[in-house]
Design a protein around this motif. Structure first.
Motif, PDB file in Angstrom:
ATOM      1  N   ARG A  58       0.896  -1.065   0.022  1.00  0.00           N
ATOM      2  CA  ARG A  58      -0.175   0.008  -0.034  1.00  0.00           C
ATOM      3  C   ARG A  58       0.885   1.269  -0.008  1.00  0.00           C
ATOM      4  NH1 ARG A  58      -3.222  -3.510   3.522  1.00  0.00           N
ATOM      5  NH2 ARG A  58      -1.907  -2.628   5.372  1.00  0.00           N
ATOM      6  N   VAL A  59       0.707   2.223  -0.761  1.00  0.00           N
ATOM      7  CA  VAL A  59       1.578   3.294  -1.037  1.00  0.00           C
ATOM      8  C   VAL A  59       0.558   4.641  -0.792  1.00  0.00           C
ATOM      9  CG1 VAL A  59       3.209   4.283  -2.665  1.00  0.00           C
ATOM     10  CG2 VAL A  59       2.848   2.045  -2.784  1.00  0.00           C
ATOM     11  N   THR A  60       0.939   5.576  -0.196  1.00  0.00           N
ATOM     12  CA  THR A  60       0.555   7.002   0.183  1.00  0.00           C
ATOM     13  C   THR A  60       1.571   7.605  -0.679  1.00  0.00           C
ATOM     14  OG1 THR A  60      -0.516   6.342   2.216  1.00  0.00           O
ATOM     15  CG2 THR A  60      -0.026   8.726   1.630  1.00  0.00           C
ATOM     16  N   VAL A  61       1.101   8.513  -1.616  1.00  0.00           N
ATOM     17  CA  VAL A  61       1.895   9.703  -2.442  1.00  0.00           C
ATOM     18  C   VAL A  61       1.498  10.981  -1.871  1.00  0.00           C
ATOM     19  CG1 VAL A  61       2.621  10.580  -4.479  1.00  0.00           C
ATOM     20  CG2 VAL A  61       2.173   8.078  -4.207  1.00  0.00           C
ATOM     21  N   VAL A  62       2.556  11.764  -1.521  1.00  0.00           N
ATOM     22  CA  VAL A  62       2.352  13.218  -1.222  1.00  0.00           C
ATOM     23  C   VAL A  62       3.060  13.907  -2.070  1.00  0.00           C
ATOM     24  CG1 VAL A  62       2.704  15.002   0.624  1.00  0.00           C
ATOM     25  CG2 VAL A  62       2.224  12.546   1.393  1.00  0.00           C
ATOM     26  N   ASP A  63       2.127  14.792  -2.748  1.00  0.00           N
ATOM     27  CA  ASP A  63       2.936  15.671  -3.916  1.00  0.00           C
ATOM     28  C   ASP A  63       1.963  17.149  -3.830  1.00  0.00           C
ATOM     29  OD1 ASP A  63       4.954  15.029  -6.184  1.00  0.00           O
ATOM     30  OD2 ASP A  63       3.350  16.641  -6.902  1.00  0.00           O
ATOM     31  N   PRO A  64       2.663  18.181  -3.910  1.00  0.00           N
ATOM     32  CA  PRO A  64       2.183  19.570  -4.104  1.00  0.00           C
ATOM     33  C   PRO A  64       1.150  19.841  -5.316  1.00  0.00           C
ATOM     34  CG  PRO A  64       4.503  19.719  -4.412  1.00  0.00           C
ATOM     35  CD  PRO A  64       4.329  18.496  -3.913  1.00  0.00           C
ATOM     36  N   SER A  65       1.631  19.105  -6.385  1.00  0.00           N
ATOM     37  CA  SER A  65       0.952  19.065  -7.489  1.00  0.00           C
ATOM     38  C   SER A  65      -0.382  18.669  -7.950  1.00  0.00           C
ATOM     39  CB  SER A  65       1.907  18.930  -8.755  1.00  0.00           C
ATOM     40  OG  SER A  65       1.298  19.205 -10.002  1.00  0.00           O
ATOM     41  N   PRO A  66      -1.462  19.304  -7.908  1.00  0.00           N
ATOM     42  CA  PRO A  66      -2.851  18.540  -8.116  1.00  0.00           C
ATOM     43  C   PRO A  66      -2.699  17.636  -9.513  1.00  0.00           C
ATOM     44  CG  PRO A  66      -3.148  20.776  -7.532  1.00  0.00           C
ATOM     45  CD  PRO A  66      -1.538  20.755  -7.700  1.00  0.00           C
ATOM     46  N   ASN A  67      -2.016  18.427 -10.504  1.00  0.00           N
ATOM     47  CA  ASN A  67      -2.100  17.777 -11.766  1.00  0.00           C
ATOM     48  C   ASN A  67      -1.407  16.327 -11.771  1.00  0.00           C
ATOM     49  OD1 ASN A  67      -3.561  19.688 -13.104  1.00  0.00           O
ATOM     50  ND2 ASN A  67      -1.271  20.744 -13.712  1.00  0.00           N
ATOM     51  N   ALA A  68       0.078  16.274 -11.010  1.00  0.00           N
ATOM     52  CA  ALA A  68       0.782  15.171 -10.802  1.00  0.00           C
ATOM     53  C   ALA A  68      -0.069  13.938 -10.222  1.00  0.00           C
ATOM     54  CB  ALA A  68       1.927  15.594  -9.984  1.00  0.00           C
ATOM     55  N   LEU A  69      -0.860  14.559  -8.930  1.00  0.00           N
ATOM     56  CA  LEU A  69      -1.841  13.579  -8.537  1.00  0.00           C
ATOM     57  C   LEU A  69      -2.972  13.153  -9.167  1.00  0.00           C
ATOM     58  CD1 LEU A  69      -1.962  15.427  -4.923  1.00  0.00           C
ATOM     59  CD2 LEU A  69      -0.611  13.407  -5.462  1.00  0.00           C
ATOM     60  N   PHE A  70      -3.443  13.799 -10.382  1.00  0.00           N
ATOM     61  CA  PHE A  70      -4.580  13.304 -11.083  1.00  0.00           C
ATOM     62  C   PHE A  70      -3.664  12.425 -11.912  1.00  0.00           C
ATOM     63  CE2 PHE A  70      -6.477  13.703 -15.040  1.00  0.00           C
ATOM     64  CZ  PHE A  70      -7.741  13.307 -14.909  1.00  0.00           C
ATOM     65  N   ALA A  71      -2.538  12.324 -12.551  1.00  0.00           N
ATOM     66  CA  ALA A  71      -1.926  11.389 -13.358  1.00  0.00           C
ATOM     67  C   ALA A  71      -1.601  10.261 -12.448  1.00  0.00           C
ATOM     68  CB  ALA A  71      -0.551  12.068 -13.988  1.00  0.00           C
ATOM     69  N   LEU A  72      -1.132  10.449 -11.193  1.00  0.00           N
ATOM     70  CA  LEU A  72      -0.955   9.212 -10.496  1.00  0.00           C
ATOM     71  C   LEU A  72      -2.341   8.501 -10.508  1.00  0.00           C
ATOM     72  CD1 LEU A  72       0.300   7.675  -8.240  1.00  0.00           C
ATOM     73  CD2 LEU A  72      -0.598   9.159  -6.648  1.00  0.00           C
ATOM     74  N   GLU A  73      -3.372   9.156 -10.175  1.00  0.00           N
ATOM     75  CA  GLU A  73      -4.790   8.341 -10.139  1.00  0.00           C
ATOM     76  C   GLU A  73      -4.832   7.472 -11.215  1.00  0.00           C
ATOM     77  OE1 GLU A  73      -9.448   9.383  -9.330  1.00  0.00           O
ATOM     78  OE2 GLU A  73      -7.979  10.845  -9.269  1.00  0.00           O
ATOM     79  N   ARG A  74      -4.829   8.015 -12.594  1.00  0.00           N
ATOM     80  CA  ARG A  74      -5.070   7.575 -13.854  1.00  0.00           C
ATOM     81  C   ARG A  74      -4.147   6.335 -14.049  1.00  0.00           C
ATOM     82  NH1 ARG A  74      -4.499  11.648 -16.792  1.00  0.00           N
ATOM     83  NH2 ARG A  74      -2.329  11.496 -17.490  1.00  0.00           N
ATOM     84  N   ARG A  75      -2.733   6.427 -13.680  1.00  0.00           N
ATOM     85  CA  ARG A  75      -1.755   5.641 -13.789  1.00  0.00           C
ATOM     86  C   ARG A  75      -2.198   4.173 -12.932  1.00  0.00           C
ATOM     87  NH1 ARG A  75       4.674   6.815 -13.548  1.00  0.00           N
ATOM     88  NH2 ARG A  75       4.232   7.291 -15.718  1.00  0.00           N
TER      89      ARG A  75
END
Length: 251
Positions: A58-75
């Motif tokens: 299980r992985v929690t990703v912390v990032d300041p960029s909403p765009n990066a997190l959206f790409a993370l969700e898609r990936r």
């Protein structure tokens, strides 16, 4: 499982990925659990988080960029691991505003220290996020590799600036705020209360080899990957690596 080591990208990730995968295996065995809780600070679109989730963790990703997190969700959805990957908006400075201290078996701090105001604080926060026993994977830009790259490109003034600037910064056009030596990164880790278990040079040769050679010469990619792996653990090459990877543990 998707392969994080695609032809060109593999030159940038192979060494780190192989070391990290083995470290996670060791941590799981030591913990007596198949599933680890992993924190990826500055994890962006999930270059490492998604393959780690594919291993079952299980992985929690912390990032300041909403765009990066959206790409993370898609990936994560495309890899069918969305249930094992959580994205949270935040940064290394305010890490404990969004995650708990002492919760994680492993913490990744990759390509974060180059941009933060206080690198030592970011490493301390990463260490404090670990359980009493845990593994830290730290990846940052190497100073010596930048000097060599600028010099070979004919930018001798910039190369000298990297060499003499306390932060390893070559000028107004430099996309990075700072770079590090292996000794500096190791000092951050030990000051945070962890033991350094390995240091690797990353992209020792890959950024210096003409792309056309790697892409067109039969067998060149595999041979270069083997060369990178062989040089990664040799201290003599740490001083010219584009990136430096430090693996540390608290046991």
């Amino acid at each position: 499982m998707s392969d994080p080591l695609r032809p060109r990208a593999s030159l940038r990730t192979t060494v780190v990925w192989e070391v990290l995968r083995e470290a996670l295996d060791r941590r799981a065995k030591a913990a007596g659990r198949d599933v680890l809780e992993v924190l990826d600070t500055g994890g962006g679109s999930g270059k490492f988080a998604v393959p780690i989730a594919e291993l079952g963790h299980r992985v929690t990703v912390v990032d300041p960029s909403p765009n990066a997190l959206f790409a993370l969700e898609r990936r994560a959805a495309e890899a069918d691991v969305a249930d094992r990957v959580q994205g949270v908006q935040g940064d290394a400075h305010g890490l404990f505003d969004v995650v708990e201290r002492g919760r994680y078996d492993a913490v990744l701090c990759h390509r974060v220290l180059e941009y933060v105001d206080d690198p030592a604080e970011s490493v301390r926060n990463a260490a404090d996020a670990l359980r009493p026993s845990g593994t830290l994977s730290l990846l940052a830009a190497g100073l010596g590799g930048a000097v060599l790259a600028r010099a070979l490109a004919g930018h001798f003034t910039e190369a000298h600036q990297v060499l003499t600037d306390p932060a390893g910064h070559w000028g107004a056009g430099d996309p990075l705020t700072r770079r590090f030596t292996a000794d500096q990164l190791s000092a951050f880790v030990t000051d945070a209360g962890l033991d350094v278990t390995a240091v690797h040079g990353v992209r020792v040769f890959a950024d210096l080899v003409p792309g056309v050679l790697v892409d067109t010469e039969p067998g060149a990619m595999d041979a270069l990957l083997r060369l990178e792996a062989a040089a990664a653990e040799l201290p003599a090459f740490h001083s010219v690596a584009t990136q430096l990877h430090v693996l540390a543990e608290r046991d």
